[in-house]
Design a protein around this motif. Structure first.
Motif, PDB file in Angstrom:
ATOM      1  N   ASN A   3       0.865  -1.189   0.000  1.00 32.61           N
ATOM      2  CA  ASN A   3       0.000   0.000   0.000  1.00 32.61           C
ATOM      3  C   ASN A   3       0.896   1.231   0.000  1.00 32.61           C
ATOM      4  N   GLY A   4       1.496   1.481  -1.136  1.00 32.80           N
ATOM      5  CA  GLY A   4       2.475   2.556  -1.254  1.00 32.80           C
ATOM      6  C   GLY A   4       3.834   2.072  -0.775  1.00 32.80           C
ATOM      7  N   VAL A   5       4.853   2.843  -1.176  1.00 31.17           N
ATOM      8  CA  VAL A   5       6.202   2.573  -0.679  1.00 31.17           C
ATOM      9  C   VAL A   5       6.196   2.674   0.849  1.00 31.17           C
ATOM     10  N   SER A   6       5.359   3.556   1.375  1.00 34.68           N
ATOM     11  CA  SER A   6       5.334   3.795   2.826  1.00 34.68           C
ATOM     12  C   SER A   6       5.164   2.495   3.605  1.00 34.68           C
ATOM     13  N   GLU A   7       4.198   1.697   3.212  1.00 32.21           N
ATOM     14  CA  GLU A   7       3.977   0.454   3.954  1.00 32.21           C
ATOM     15  C   GLU A   7       5.194  -0.460   3.858  1.00 32.21           C
ATOM     16  N   LEU A  42       3.380   3.954  -7.861  1.00 32.42           N
ATOM     17  CA  LEU A  42       2.533   4.746  -8.765  1.00 32.42           C
ATOM     18  C   LEU A  42       2.348   6.190  -8.315  1.00 32.42           C
ATOM     19  N   SER A  43       2.732   6.507  -7.058  1.00 29.00           N
ATOM     20  CA  SER A  43       2.314   7.787  -6.484  1.00 29.00           C
ATOM     21  C   SER A  43       2.811   9.008  -7.249  1.00 29.00           C
ATOM     22  N   LYS A  44       4.068   8.996  -7.660  1.00 27.93           N
ATOM     23  CA  LYS A  44       4.657  10.215  -8.222  1.00 27.93           C
ATOM     24  C   LYS A  44       4.789  10.112  -9.737  1.00 27.93           C
ATOM     25  N   ASN A  45       5.534   9.114 -10.225  1.00 27.50           N
ATOM     26  CA  ASN A  45       5.733   8.979 -11.670  1.00 27.50           C
ATOM     27  C   ASN A  45       4.403   8.900 -12.413  1.00 27.50           C
ATOM     28  N   PHE A  63      -3.967   6.027  -5.014  1.00 28.56           N
ATOM     29  CA  PHE A  63      -4.180   4.584  -5.251  1.00 28.56           C
ATOM     30  C   PHE A  63      -3.467   3.745  -4.193  1.00 28.56           C
ATOM     31  N   ARG A  64      -2.477   4.319  -3.546  1.00 28.62           N
ATOM     32  CA  ARG A  64      -1.645   3.629  -2.548  1.00 28.62           C
ATOM     33  C   ARG A  64      -1.064   2.344  -3.135  1.00 28.62           C
ATOM     34  N   SER A  65      -0.249   2.491  -4.127  1.00 26.14           N
ATOM     35  CA  SER A  65       0.339   1.317  -4.754  1.00 26.14           C
ATOM     36  C   SER A  65       1.838   1.526  -4.957  1.00 26.14           C
ATOM     37  N   MET A  74      10.162  17.037  -7.352  1.00 28.10           N
ATOM     38  CA  MET A  74       9.208  18.153  -7.439  1.00 28.10           C
ATOM     39  C   MET A  74       9.339  19.123  -6.276  1.00 28.10           C
ATOM     40  N   TYR A  75      10.559  19.205  -5.739  1.00 28.86           N
ATOM     41  CA  TYR A  75      10.782  20.012  -4.538  1.00 28.86           C
ATOM     42  C   TYR A  75      11.993  20.927  -4.684  1.00 28.86           C
ATOM     43  N   LEU A  76      11.913  22.074  -3.972  1.00 29.63           N
ATOM     44  CA  LEU A  76      13.078  22.945  -3.788  1.00 29.63           C
ATOM     45  C   LEU A  76      13.349  22.995  -2.292  1.00 29.63           C
TER      46      LEU A  76
HETATM   47  N1  PLP Z   1       9.563   7.930  -0.656  1.00 29.83           N
HETATM   48  C1  PLP Z   1       9.747   9.234  -0.911  1.00 29.83           C
HETATM   49  C2  PLP Z   1      11.126   9.739  -1.156  1.00 29.83           C
HETATM   50  C3  PLP Z   1       8.646  10.101  -0.949  1.00 29.83           C
HETATM   51  O1  PLP Z   1       8.844  11.395  -1.213  1.00 29.83           O
HETATM   52  C4  PLP Z   1       7.352   9.593  -0.699  1.00 29.83           C
HETATM   53  C5  PLP Z   1       6.178  10.485  -0.676  1.00 29.83           C
HETATM   54  O2  PLP Z   1       6.258  11.692  -0.712  1.00 29.83           O
HETATM   55  C6  PLP Z   1       7.214   8.233  -0.426  1.00 29.83           C
HETATM   56  C7  PLP Z   1       8.348   7.430  -0.422  1.00 29.83           C
HETATM   57  C8  PLP Z   1       5.878   7.623  -0.136  1.00 29.83           C
HETATM   58  O3  PLP Z   1       5.411   6.975  -1.264  1.00 29.83           O
HETATM   59  P1  PLP Z   1       4.024   6.196  -1.337  1.00 29.83           P
HETATM   60  O4  PLP Z   1       2.989   7.177  -1.770  1.00 29.83           O
HETATM   61  O5  PLP Z   1       4.279   5.147  -2.385  1.00 29.83           O
HETATM   62  O6  PLP Z   1       3.752   5.632  -0.008  1.00 29.83           O
END
Ligand code: PLP
Length: 405
Positions: free
Chosen positions: A102-106, A238-241, A247-249, A332-334
Protein backbone atom coordinates in the motif's frame (compact mmCIF):
# COMPACT_ATOMS: atom_id res chain seq x y z
CA UNK A 1 -9.76 7.52 35.24
CA UNK A 2 -6.38 6.32 33.98
CA UNK A 3 -5.40 8.38 30.94
CA UNK A 4 -4.82 6.55 27.72
CA UNK A 5 -1.28 7.16 26.52
CA UNK A 6 0.46 6.29 23.31
CA UNK A 7 3.04 3.55 23.14
CA UNK A 8 6.53 4.47 24.26
CA UNK A 9 7.65 3.04 20.91
CA UNK A 10 6.33 6.28 19.40
CA UNK A 11 8.35 8.53 21.70
CA UNK A 12 10.92 9.50 19.09
CA UNK A 13 8.89 8.90 15.96
CA UNK A 14 7.96 12.02 14.05
CA UNK A 15 6.54 12.93 10.68
CA UNK A 16 6.35 16.71 10.53
CA UNK A 17 5.23 17.00 6.90
CA UNK A 18 1.77 16.31 8.28
CA UNK A 19 2.53 17.78 11.70
CA UNK A 20 1.16 20.56 13.93
CA UNK A 21 1.55 23.38 11.39
CA UNK A 22 -0.60 21.50 8.88
CA UNK A 23 -3.17 21.04 11.63
CA UNK A 24 -3.18 24.81 12.16
CA UNK A 25 -3.60 25.37 8.40
CA UNK A 26 -6.59 23.04 8.45
CA UNK A 27 -8.23 25.05 11.18
CA UNK A 28 -7.58 28.29 9.30
CA UNK A 29 -9.24 26.80 6.22
CA UNK A 30 -12.23 25.80 8.31
CA UNK A 31 -12.43 29.45 9.35
CA UNK A 32 -12.63 30.42 5.68
CA UNK A 33 -9.01 31.39 4.91
CA UNK A 34 -7.52 30.44 1.56
CA UNK A 35 -4.07 28.96 1.98
CA UNK A 36 -1.57 28.38 -0.81
CA UNK A 37 -0.17 24.95 -0.09
CA UNK A 38 3.40 24.20 -1.09
CA UNK A 39 3.71 21.46 1.48
CA UNK A 40 2.75 18.05 0.09
CA UNK A 41 3.94 16.27 -3.06
CA UNK A 42 0.54 15.08 -4.20
CA UNK A 43 0.49 15.60 -7.99
CA UNK A 44 -3.16 14.78 -8.71
CA UNK A 45 -4.42 17.61 -6.51
CA UNK A 46 -2.56 20.15 -8.67
CA UNK A 47 -4.02 19.06 -11.98
CA UNK A 48 -1.40 16.39 -12.73
CA UNK A 49 -4.03 13.75 -13.13
CA UNK A 50 -3.39 10.04 -13.34
CA UNK A 51 -3.05 8.99 -17.02
CA UNK A 52 -6.48 8.02 -18.35
CA UNK A 53 -5.39 4.57 -19.49
CA UNK A 54 -4.30 3.61 -15.98
CA UNK A 55 -7.56 4.88 -14.53
CA UNK A 56 -9.65 3.02 -17.11
CA UNK A 57 -7.81 -0.25 -16.43
CA UNK A 58 -8.48 0.05 -12.74
CA UNK A 59 -12.16 0.82 -13.36
CA UNK A 60 -12.47 -1.99 -15.91
CA UNK A 61 -11.07 -4.54 -13.46
CA UNK A 62 -12.91 -3.39 -10.36
CA UNK A 63 -15.35 -6.28 -10.41
CA UNK A 64 -12.44 -8.75 -10.44
CA UNK A 65 -10.76 -6.99 -7.55
CA UNK A 66 -13.02 -7.71 -4.64
CA UNK A 67 -11.08 -10.63 -3.21
CA UNK A 68 -7.69 -10.81 -1.51
CA UNK A 69 -4.79 -11.57 -3.82
CA UNK A 70 -1.41 -13.19 -3.20
CA UNK A 71 0.37 -11.44 -0.31
CA UNK A 72 3.08 -10.26 -2.67
CA UNK A 73 0.61 -8.93 -5.21
CA UNK A 74 -1.13 -9.74 -8.48
CA UNK A 75 0.83 -11.92 -10.87
CA UNK A 76 0.49 -9.59 -13.88
CA UNK A 77 1.49 -6.55 -11.87
CA UNK A 78 4.55 -8.28 -10.45
CA UNK A 79 5.47 -9.52 -13.92
CA UNK A 80 5.37 -5.93 -15.17
CA UNK A 81 7.57 -4.85 -12.24
CA UNK A 82 9.96 -7.66 -13.08
CA UNK A 83 10.20 -6.39 -16.65
CA UNK A 84 10.69 -2.88 -15.34
CA UNK A 85 13.60 -4.08 -13.20
CA UNK A 86 15.09 -5.65 -16.34
CA UNK A 87 14.76 -2.32 -18.13
CA UNK A 88 16.56 -0.71 -15.19
CA UNK A 89 19.23 -3.42 -15.61
CA UNK A 90 18.79 -4.79 -12.09
CA UNK A 91 20.18 -8.34 -12.28
CA UNK A 92 18.81 -11.48 -10.77
CA UNK A 93 15.18 -10.45 -10.11
CA UNK A 94 12.58 -13.22 -10.09
CA UNK A 95 8.82 -12.93 -9.58
CA UNK A 96 9.27 -14.00 -5.98
CA UNK A 97 11.55 -11.05 -5.28
CA UNK A 98 8.79 -8.50 -5.81
CA UNK A 99 6.50 -7.25 -3.05
CA UNK A 100 3.58 -4.95 -3.80
CA UNK A 101 2.39 -2.79 -0.94
CA UNK A 102 0.00 0.00 0.00
CA UNK A 103 2.48 2.56 -1.25
CA UNK A 104 6.20 2.57 -0.68
CA UNK A 105 5.33 3.79 2.83
CA UNK A 106 3.98 0.45 3.95
CA UNK A 107 6.91 -1.45 2.48
CA UNK A 108 9.53 0.77 4.11
CA UNK A 109 8.02 0.07 7.53
CA UNK A 110 7.74 -3.61 6.70
CA UNK A 111 11.37 -3.81 5.54
CA UNK A 112 12.60 -2.16 8.75
CA UNK A 113 10.35 -4.21 11.05
CA UNK A 114 11.68 -7.38 9.45
CA UNK A 115 15.32 -6.35 9.85
CA UNK A 116 15.99 -4.51 13.06
CA UNK A 117 16.67 -5.64 16.58
CA UNK A 118 16.64 -2.98 19.27
CA UNK A 119 19.72 -0.80 18.92
CA UNK A 120 20.60 -1.85 15.36
CA UNK A 121 21.67 1.12 13.30
CA UNK A 122 20.68 2.29 9.84
CA UNK A 123 22.47 5.02 7.88
CA UNK A 124 19.95 7.55 6.63
CA UNK A 125 20.55 10.69 4.58
CA UNK A 126 20.23 14.10 6.14
CA UNK A 127 18.06 15.73 4.99
CA UNK A 128 15.81 12.72 4.45
CA UNK A 129 12.26 11.87 3.56
CA UNK A 130 11.27 11.46 7.21
CA UNK A 131 9.36 8.22 6.75
CA UNK A 132 12.75 6.45 6.71
CA UNK A 133 13.85 7.79 10.08
CA UNK A 134 10.41 7.16 11.56
CA UNK A 135 10.31 3.57 10.29
CA UNK A 136 13.74 2.79 11.74
CA UNK A 137 12.89 4.29 15.13
CA UNK A 138 9.48 2.60 15.24
CA UNK A 139 11.24 -0.70 14.59
CA UNK A 140 13.54 -0.25 17.59
CA UNK A 141 16.50 0.84 15.49
CA UNK A 142 18.75 3.88 15.62
CA UNK A 143 18.71 6.28 12.67
CA UNK A 144 22.29 7.45 12.08
CA UNK A 145 22.06 10.46 9.80
CA UNK A 146 24.83 11.06 7.32
CA UNK A 147 25.27 14.49 5.77
CA UNK A 148 24.36 15.27 2.21
CA UNK A 149 26.54 18.19 1.22
CA UNK A 150 24.70 21.20 -0.14
CA UNK A 151 27.92 22.67 -1.55
CA UNK A 152 28.41 19.45 -3.54
CA UNK A 153 24.90 19.47 -5.02
CA UNK A 154 23.52 17.66 -1.97
CA UNK A 155 25.46 14.48 -2.69
CA UNK A 156 26.12 12.13 0.24
CA UNK A 157 29.38 12.83 2.11
CA UNK A 158 31.21 9.51 1.89
CA UNK A 159 33.62 10.27 4.75
CA UNK A 160 30.71 11.12 6.99
CA UNK A 161 29.06 7.81 6.08
CA UNK A 162 32.25 5.89 6.84
CA UNK A 163 32.68 7.66 10.17
CA UNK A 164 29.22 6.58 11.29
CA UNK A 165 29.58 2.86 10.66
CA UNK A 166 30.05 0.55 13.63
CA UNK A 167 29.33 -3.08 14.44
CA UNK A 168 25.60 -2.34 14.92
CA UNK A 169 25.22 -0.84 11.44
CA UNK A 170 22.95 -3.01 9.30
CA UNK A 171 22.01 -0.94 6.29
CA UNK A 172 22.49 2.15 4.16
CA UNK A 173 19.49 4.07 2.84
CA UNK A 174 19.66 6.29 -0.21
CA UNK A 175 16.88 8.38 -1.69
CA UNK A 176 17.68 8.85 -5.36
CA UNK A 177 16.26 11.06 -6.87
CA UNK A 178 16.11 12.86 -3.58
CA UNK A 179 13.26 14.35 -1.64
CA UNK A 180 13.65 17.10 -0.37
CA UNK A 181 16.73 18.29 -2.30
CA UNK A 182 16.03 17.22 -5.90
CA UNK A 183 19.55 15.76 -6.21
CA UNK A 184 20.20 12.92 -8.64
CA UNK A 185 23.15 10.65 -7.89
CA UNK A 186 25.83 9.99 -10.55
CA UNK A 187 27.00 6.47 -11.27
CA UNK A 188 30.50 7.09 -9.85
CA UNK A 189 29.00 8.03 -6.48
CA UNK A 190 26.69 5.00 -6.50
CA UNK A 191 29.72 2.78 -7.07
CA UNK A 192 31.46 4.32 -4.07
CA UNK A 193 28.38 3.73 -1.92
CA UNK A 194 28.37 0.11 -3.07
CA UNK A 195 32.01 -0.23 -2.08
CA UNK A 196 31.22 1.00 1.43
CA UNK A 197 28.29 -1.42 1.70
CA UNK A 198 30.48 -4.25 0.42
CA UNK A 199 33.23 -3.58 2.95
CA UNK A 200 30.82 -3.44 5.88
CA UNK A 201 28.26 -6.00 4.67
CA UNK A 202 25.37 -3.55 4.63
CA UNK A 203 22.05 -3.90 2.85
CA UNK A 204 21.35 -1.01 0.48
CA UNK A 205 17.79 0.32 0.49
CA UNK A 206 17.20 2.61 -2.47
CA UNK A 207 14.07 4.76 -2.61
CA UNK A 208 13.60 5.58 -6.30
CA UNK A 209 10.02 6.81 -6.30
CA UNK A 210 10.92 9.86 -8.46
CA UNK A 211 13.03 7.98 -11.02
CA UNK A 212 11.04 9.27 -14.01
CA UNK A 213 10.69 12.88 -12.91
CA UNK A 214 13.96 14.17 -14.32
CA UNK A 215 14.95 17.53 -15.85
CA UNK A 216 17.49 18.80 -18.35
CA UNK A 217 18.04 15.41 -20.06
CA UNK A 218 19.22 13.81 -16.83
CA UNK A 219 19.18 10.02 -16.59
CA UNK A 220 18.62 7.84 -13.56
CA UNK A 221 20.72 4.83 -12.61
CA UNK A 222 19.34 2.27 -10.20
CA UNK A 223 22.08 1.46 -7.71
CA UNK A 224 20.97 -2.17 -7.74
CA UNK A 225 21.99 -2.38 -11.41
CA UNK A 226 25.65 -1.86 -10.48
CA UNK A 227 26.43 -4.95 -8.38
CA UNK A 228 25.16 -8.41 -7.57
CA UNK A 229 27.24 -9.27 -4.52
CA UNK A 230 25.32 -7.32 -1.88
CA UNK A 231 21.63 -7.22 -1.02
CA UNK A 232 19.54 -4.41 -2.47
CA UNK A 233 15.94 -3.48 -1.95
CA UNK A 234 14.69 -0.94 -4.48
CA UNK A 235 11.43 0.94 -3.84
CA UNK A 236 9.13 2.56 -6.38
CA UNK A 237 5.42 3.00 -7.06
CA UNK A 238 2.53 4.75 -8.77
CA UNK A 239 2.31 7.79 -6.48
CA UNK A 240 4.66 10.21 -8.22
CA UNK A 241 5.73 8.98 -11.67
CA UNK A 242 2.13 8.04 -12.48
CA UNK A 243 0.47 10.67 -10.34
CA UNK A 244 -1.71 8.19 -8.52
CA UNK A 245 -0.72 8.78 -4.89
CA UNK A 246 -4.26 8.07 -3.73
CA UNK A 247 -4.18 4.58 -5.25
CA UNK A 248 -1.64 3.63 -2.55
CA UNK A 249 0.34 1.32 -4.75
CA UNK A 250 4.09 0.77 -4.46
CA UNK A 251 6.58 -2.03 -4.73
CA UNK A 252 9.88 -3.30 -3.38
CA UNK A 253 12.33 -5.33 -5.47
CA UNK A 254 14.81 -7.61 -3.71
CA UNK A 255 17.96 -8.18 -5.74
CA UNK A 256 21.66 -8.95 -5.58
CA UNK A 257 23.12 -11.36 -3.05
CA UNK A 258 19.97 -13.09 -1.79
CA UNK A 259 21.56 -16.38 -0.73
CA UNK A 260 22.86 -14.93 2.52
CA UNK A 261 19.57 -13.21 3.23
CA UNK A 262 17.15 -16.13 3.26
CA UNK A 263 16.18 -15.56 6.86
CA UNK A 264 15.52 -11.84 6.34
CA UNK A 265 13.52 -12.54 3.19
CA UNK A 266 11.45 -15.09 5.15
CA UNK A 267 10.75 -12.25 7.63
CA UNK A 268 9.61 -10.00 4.79
CA UNK A 269 7.35 -12.76 3.51
CA UNK A 270 5.84 -13.28 6.92
CA UNK A 271 5.07 -9.60 7.47
CA UNK A 272 3.63 -9.34 3.96
CA UNK A 273 1.38 -12.34 4.70
CA UNK A 274 0.25 -10.90 8.04
CA UNK A 275 -1.30 -7.91 6.29
CA UNK A 276 -2.88 -10.33 3.77
CA UNK A 277 -2.26 -8.25 0.65
CA UNK A 278 -2.10 -4.70 -0.68
CA UNK A 279 -5.10 -2.86 -2.07
CA UNK A 280 -6.08 -4.97 -5.09
CA UNK A 281 -7.97 -2.59 -7.46
CA UNK A 282 -5.02 -0.24 -7.89
CA UNK A 283 -2.68 -3.11 -8.69
CA UNK A 284 -4.55 -3.40 -11.99
CA UNK A 285 -3.02 -0.06 -12.94
CA UNK A 286 0.59 -1.21 -12.52
CA UNK A 287 0.92 -3.24 -15.72
CA UNK A 288 -0.54 -0.43 -17.79
CA UNK A 289 1.66 2.16 -16.11
CA UNK A 290 4.89 0.25 -16.59
CA UNK A 291 4.16 -1.24 -19.98
CA UNK A 292 2.34 1.55 -21.76
CA UNK A 293 5.21 3.09 -23.65
CA UNK A 294 3.05 4.76 -26.31
CA UNK A 295 0.36 6.13 -24.12
CA UNK A 296 2.08 6.73 -20.82
CA UNK A 297 5.67 7.68 -21.56
CA UNK A 298 5.03 11.30 -22.53
CA UNK A 299 2.79 11.77 -19.56
CA UNK A 300 5.48 10.70 -17.15
CA UNK A 301 7.95 13.24 -18.46
CA UNK A 302 7.95 16.58 -16.73
CA UNK A 303 8.58 18.46 -19.98
CA UNK A 304 6.43 21.50 -20.16
CA UNK A 305 4.48 22.37 -17.10
CA UNK A 306 6.50 20.81 -14.28
CA UNK A 307 9.86 21.92 -15.67
CA UNK A 308 8.62 25.48 -16.21
CA UNK A 309 7.31 25.54 -12.68
CA UNK A 310 10.65 24.36 -11.34
CA UNK A 311 12.45 27.12 -13.28
CA UNK A 312 10.09 29.90 -12.22
CA UNK A 313 9.99 28.83 -8.57
CA UNK A 314 13.77 28.47 -8.43
CA UNK A 315 14.38 31.87 -10.06
CA UNK A 316 11.91 33.71 -7.84
CA UNK A 317 13.15 32.10 -4.64
CA UNK A 318 16.81 32.70 -5.37
CA UNK A 319 16.01 36.36 -6.22
CA UNK A 320 15.08 36.92 -2.55
CA UNK A 321 18.06 38.43 -0.70
CA UNK A 322 19.80 35.87 1.51
CA UNK A 323 18.07 32.88 -0.10
CA UNK A 324 20.10 30.34 -2.08
CA UNK A 325 18.96 27.05 -3.55
CA UNK A 326 20.37 24.10 -5.45
CA UNK A 327 18.50 23.75 -8.75
CA UNK A 328 16.86 20.33 -8.62
CA UNK A 329 17.68 17.81 -11.31
CA UNK A 330 14.73 15.66 -10.40
CA UNK A 331 11.53 15.26 -8.36
CA UNK A 332 9.21 18.15 -7.44
CA UNK A 333 10.78 20.01 -4.54
CA UNK A 334 13.08 22.95 -3.79
CA UNK A 335 15.00 23.06 -0.52
CA UNK A 336 16.13 26.70 -0.17
CA UNK A 337 18.60 27.92 2.40
CA UNK A 338 18.19 31.08 4.46
CA UNK A 339 21.52 32.78 5.08
CA UNK A 340 21.81 32.63 8.91
CA UNK A 341 23.58 36.00 8.98
CA UNK A 342 20.53 37.63 7.45
CA UNK A 343 17.86 35.40 8.95
CA UNK A 344 19.00 34.29 12.41
CA UNK A 345 16.27 31.66 12.77
CA UNK A 346 16.30 29.73 16.03
CA UNK A 347 13.19 27.61 15.50
CA UNK A 348 12.25 26.79 11.93
CA UNK A 349 8.84 25.36 12.86
CA UNK A 350 7.97 28.72 14.40
CA UNK A 351 9.24 30.41 11.24
CA UNK A 352 6.91 28.47 8.96
CA UNK A 353 4.04 28.88 11.41
CA UNK A 354 4.57 32.66 11.29
CA UNK A 355 4.67 32.49 7.48
CA UNK A 356 1.38 30.61 7.53
CA UNK A 357 -0.29 33.01 9.94
CA UNK A 358 0.99 36.17 8.29
CA UNK A 359 0.94 35.25 4.60
CA UNK A 360 -1.28 32.16 4.34
CA UNK A 361 1.40 30.13 2.61
CA UNK A 362 2.23 26.65 3.85
CA UNK A 363 5.69 25.10 3.43
CA UNK A 364 7.59 22.54 5.55
CA UNK A 365 10.50 23.41 7.84
CA UNK A 366 13.89 21.81 7.13
CA UNK A 367 13.98 20.12 10.52
CA UNK A 368 10.94 18.14 9.34
CA UNK A 369 13.44 16.37 7.07
CA UNK A 370 15.84 15.80 9.96
CA UNK A 371 18.07 18.61 8.69
CA UNK A 372 20.48 19.71 11.41
CA UNK A 373 20.13 23.52 11.30
CA UNK A 374 17.00 25.73 11.36
CA UNK A 375 17.96 27.34 8.04
CA UNK A 376 16.05 25.49 5.31
CA UNK A 377 12.49 24.92 4.22
CA UNK A 378 10.90 22.80 1.50
CA UNK A 379 8.73 24.10 -1.29
CA UNK A 380 6.65 21.82 -3.53
CA UNK A 381 6.55 23.26 -7.04
CA UNK A 382 3.44 21.41 -8.21
CA UNK A 383 1.03 24.41 -8.06
CA UNK A 384 0.55 26.32 -11.32
CA UNK A 385 2.80 29.26 -12.17
CA UNK A 386 0.33 31.93 -11.03
CA UNK A 387 -0.01 30.30 -7.61
CA UNK A 388 3.74 29.79 -7.33
CA UNK A 389 4.38 33.45 -8.19
CA UNK A 390 1.83 34.59 -5.66
CA UNK A 391 3.13 32.26 -2.94
CA UNK A 392 6.78 33.15 -3.47
CA UNK A 393 6.05 36.88 -3.52
CA UNK A 394 4.31 36.40 -0.15
CA UNK A 395 7.36 34.48 1.12
CA UNK A 396 9.54 37.38 -0.09
CA UNK A 397 7.38 39.92 1.78
CA UNK A 398 7.47 37.80 4.90
CA UNK A 399 11.25 37.45 4.78
CA UNK A 400 11.64 41.17 4.08
CA UNK A 401 9.79 41.90 7.31
CA UNK A 402 11.74 39.17 9.13
CA UNK A 403 15.04 40.86 8.18
CA UNK A 404 13.87 44.07 9.80
CA UNK A 405 12.91 42.43 13.10
N1 PLP B 1 9.56 7.93 -0.66
C1 PLP B 1 9.75 9.23 -0.91
C2 PLP B 1 11.13 9.74 -1.16
C3 PLP B 1 8.65 10.10 -0.95
O1 PLP B 1 8.84 11.40 -1.21
C4 PLP B 1 7.35 9.59 -0.70
C5 PLP B 1 6.18 10.48 -0.68
O2 PLP B 1 6.26 11.69 -0.71
C6 PLP B 1 7.21 8.23 -0.43
C7 PLP B 1 8.35 7.43 -0.42
C8 PLP B 1 5.88 7.62 -0.14
O3 PLP B 1 5.41 6.97 -1.26
P1 PLP B 1 4.02 6.20 -1.34
O4 PLP B 1 2.99 7.18 -1.77
O5 PLP B 1 4.28 5.15 -2.39
O6 PLP B 1 3.75 5.63 -0.01
Amino acid sequence: MRSITKSSKLANVCYDIRGPVLERARRMEEDGHHIIKLNIGNPATFGFEVPEEILQDVIHNLSAASGYCDSKGLFAARKAIMHYSQEKKIPNVQMDDIFIGNGVSELVVLAMQALLNNGDEVLIPMPDYPLWTAAVVLSGGVARHYVCDEEAGWLPDLDDIRSKINDRTRALVIINPNNPTGALYPKALLLELIEIARQHQLIIYSDEIYDKILYDDATHTSIASLADDILFITFNGLSKNYRAAGFRSGWAIVSGEKNHAEDYIAGLNMLASMRLCANVPSQFGIQTALGGYQSIYDLTLPTGRLKRQRDVAWELLTDIPGVSCYKPQAAMYLFPKLDPKIYPVMDDQQLILDLLLEEKVLVVQGSGFNWMNPDHFRVVFLPNIDDLKEAISRIAHFLHRYRKR
